[in-house]
Write a protein that holds these residues in place. Sequence first.
Motif, short mmCIF file in Angstrom:
data_model
loop_
_atom_site.label_atom_id
_atom_site.label_comp_id
_atom_site.label_asym_id
_atom_site.label_seq_id
_atom_site.Cartn_x
_atom_site.Cartn_y
_atom_site.Cartn_z
N ALA A 145 -67.01 5.04 -46.43
CA ALA A 145 -66.89 5.37 -44.90
C ALA A 145 -68.60 4.96 -44.40
O ALA A 145 -68.65 4.53 -43.45
CB ALA A 145 -66.35 6.39 -44.59
N GLY A 146 -69.51 5.65 -45.29
CA GLY A 146 -70.89 5.55 -44.73
C GLY A 146 -71.31 4.20 -44.64
O GLY A 146 -72.04 3.95 -43.69
N ARG A 147 -70.86 3.30 -45.38
CA ARG A 147 -71.09 2.04 -45.36
C ARG A 147 -70.78 1.43 -44.24
O ARG A 147 -71.57 0.46 -43.46
CB ARG A 147 -70.75 1.11 -46.48
N ILE A 148 -69.70 1.48 -43.64
CA ILE A 148 -68.99 1.15 -42.51
C ILE A 148 -69.99 1.66 -41.13
O ILE A 148 -70.07 1.06 -40.29
CB ILE A 148 -67.63 1.57 -42.23
N ALA A 149 -70.10 3.25 -41.25
CA ALA A 149 -70.72 3.65 -40.11
C ALA A 149 -72.06 3.30 -39.95
O ALA A 149 -72.69 3.06 -38.84
CB ALA A 149 -70.84 5.21 -40.56
N ASP A 150 -72.81 2.86 -40.97
CA ASP A 150 -74.22 2.15 -40.92
C ASP A 150 -74.10 0.97 -39.97
O ASP A 150 -75.20 0.70 -39.23
CB ASP A 150 -74.79 1.95 -41.97
N ARG A 151 -72.87 0.42 -39.54
CA ARG A 151 -72.98 -0.76 -38.68
C ARG A 151 -72.73 -0.22 -37.27
O ARG A 151 -72.84 -0.87 -36.15
CB ARG A 151 -71.83 -1.57 -39.09
N ILE A 152 -72.44 1.00 -37.11
CA ILE A 152 -72.44 1.73 -35.78
C ILE A 152 -73.83 2.29 -35.46
O ILE A 152 -74.08 1.98 -34.09
CB ILE A 152 -71.30 2.73 -35.74
N ARG A 153 -74.10 3.00 -35.98
CA ARG A 153 -75.34 3.87 -35.90
C ARG A 153 -76.23 4.34 -37.22
O ARG A 153 -75.77 4.34 -38.07
CB ARG A 153 -75.05 5.23 -35.14
N ALA A 154 -77.30 4.24 -36.78
CA ALA A 154 -78.25 4.67 -37.92
C ALA A 154 -77.98 6.12 -38.80
O ALA A 154 -78.15 5.81 -40.12
CB ALA A 154 -79.72 4.85 -37.39
N ASP A 155 -77.48 7.03 -38.15
CA ASP A 155 -77.36 8.25 -38.67
C ASP A 155 -75.55 8.14 -39.01
O ASP A 155 -74.92 9.08 -38.97
CB ASP A 155 -77.26 9.40 -37.92
N GLY A 156 -75.30 7.05 -40.11
CA GLY A 156 -73.90 6.76 -40.32
C GLY A 156 -73.39 7.80 -41.03
O GLY A 156 -72.05 8.29 -41.17
N ALA A 157 -74.08 8.65 -41.79
CA ALA A 157 -73.42 9.55 -42.72
C ALA A 157 -72.84 10.86 -42.11
O ALA A 157 -71.66 11.19 -42.55
CB ALA A 157 -74.55 10.09 -43.87
N SER A 158 -73.35 10.94 -40.90
CA SER A 158 -72.98 12.23 -40.26
C SER A 158 -71.68 11.74 -39.37
O SER A 158 -70.80 12.61 -39.52
CB SER A 158 -73.83 12.66 -39.38
N ILE A 159 -71.65 10.69 -38.87
CA ILE A 159 -70.45 10.54 -38.33
C ILE A 159 -69.27 9.95 -39.12
O ILE A 159 -68.07 10.19 -38.87
CB ILE A 159 -70.52 9.00 -37.16
N ALA A 160 -69.69 9.39 -40.36
CA ALA A 160 -68.77 9.18 -41.35
C ALA A 160 -67.84 10.76 -41.66
O ALA A 160 -66.78 10.62 -41.97
CB ALA A 160 -69.28 8.55 -42.53
N ALA A 161 -68.88 11.46 -41.78
CA ALA A 161 -68.31 13.02 -42.44
C ALA A 161 -67.45 13.50 -41.46
O ALA A 161 -66.36 14.06 -41.72
CB ALA A 161 -69.51 14.02 -42.65
N ARG A 162 -67.78 13.41 -40.13
CA ARG A 162 -66.98 13.75 -39.00
C ARG A 162 -65.72 13.06 -38.97
O ARG A 162 -64.53 13.53 -38.56
CB ARG A 162 -67.77 13.83 -37.65
N ALA A 163 -65.85 11.78 -38.98
CA ALA A 163 -64.52 11.10 -39.02
C ALA A 163 -63.45 11.39 -40.21
O ALA A 163 -62.39 11.56 -39.88
CB ALA A 163 -64.49 9.41 -38.98
N LEU A 164 -64.12 11.49 -41.49
CA LEU A 164 -63.11 11.79 -42.33
C LEU A 164 -62.65 13.40 -42.22
O LEU A 164 -61.46 13.42 -42.69
CB LEU A 164 -63.88 11.77 -43.93
N ALA A 165 -63.36 14.06 -41.70
CA ALA A 165 -62.91 15.60 -41.51
C ALA A 165 -61.72 15.53 -40.56
O ALA A 165 -60.55 16.11 -40.62
CB ALA A 165 -63.80 16.61 -41.13
N SER A 166 -61.81 14.72 -39.54
CA SER A 166 -60.76 14.56 -38.56
C SER A 166 -59.57 14.11 -38.98
O SER A 166 -58.45 14.35 -38.53
CB SER A 166 -61.23 13.82 -37.21
N LEU A 167 -59.72 13.20 -40.08
CA LEU A 167 -58.49 12.85 -40.66
C LEU A 167 -57.91 13.51 -41.86
O LEU A 167 -56.92 13.33 -42.40
CB LEU A 167 -58.70 11.22 -41.20
N GLY A 168 -58.57 14.62 -42.10
CA GLY A 168 -58.23 15.65 -43.26
C GLY A 168 -58.48 15.08 -44.59
O GLY A 168 -57.69 15.22 -45.70
N ILE A 169 -59.67 14.22 -44.61
CA ILE A 169 -60.10 13.76 -45.82
C ILE A 169 -61.30 14.37 -46.64
O ILE A 169 -62.32 14.52 -45.75
CB ILE A 169 -60.34 12.22 -45.87
#
Length: 358
Positions: free
Chosen positions: A146-170
Amino acid sequence: MSTAFPPSLRLVVATPPSPLGVWVAMVTRQMLASATGADVGQFELNSDDATERFLRDPPKGAALIVTHYPRPELIDHITAHSLPVILAIDDPIACTAFHLHNIGGAVRDAIRPLTQSLSLIAAFAAVPGKTLIGVGDLGEAAATVAGRIADRIRADGASIAARALASLGISPATPLNGSIQAIVLHGASLQPLVDRFEPYEAGMIEQITGGIIDLCLGHPASEIVWHYEFFYDGGTFTSPAPMMIDLAGPARCIYYGPFLHLPTGRWDAKVFLGFSNEITETHVKVDIFTDEIQENFVGKVTRGGIYTMPLTFDVVDPRQPIQLRLFIDRGEIEGRIGLAMARLSPNQDDVREQDHSL
């Protein structure tokens, strides 16, 4: 065409219908929502009409474009606006099992939409800067992928990846394949369907799709093989066709099919045929047919044996299923003919030469 919002807020997921593709689209949409704090529209662009509507009236906010059957106009738009592309290519056997899980049918029915999807997605090989998610990532932690995908959205990809996975229960440490089973398959497993494939069926799936996947990834294509089981009997219109068919009777179509797809370009084919010893003079013809005849081969067989019929043809529209139609051009009183397979590979020659000989 100018964009109404920053291109970084639009992402494209190009993927065959597959468990991995569904996971990538779900997670990417959550990450876009996390990054923008707004609802994110998801646009499935798999037809001429849907693509035309999107390009004529693009959305005004963040958007996720998902395409299994991309049209050339969409790829031109993506290239012109440098939209980030996530290319998700799952294992072809898993894709086939996923189709059978959702729709049912036979293996040959599940392979056809997969070859069409891959043949259209192959056009993304020329699009620069793609992020590839593939079978090699299935054992990686979900947060890493997810972090590799998130890096295409914003430089702080790791944080938005973590929030997204949490929202999906992963859980971030969950392997990608485990999280696919949890949120895409709802705890079920495709393994029982995969295990139903005989080894030769799994091998045929890989031989039909492997070369197209190579082209999707920008690699030299391995040879594609279409086995006789994917063809139809020209006399009974049933599939799978038998390996050997009695020639006795009038001039007619003997074999046709397999209604599979190839990417745009020039292709070489070798059709492997066998004839019984009763053959004395049999006139045969093979047509390459899509929505019209693209090429044909005419030859004469004077004795039994194994023969190869070479063909070179062009694929202009990967949406069109391809047929090899094998005919005898005059009536026969005895003998048998067998279709073993067709082997295909991209043509490497600058000059087109058609060898019409057996």
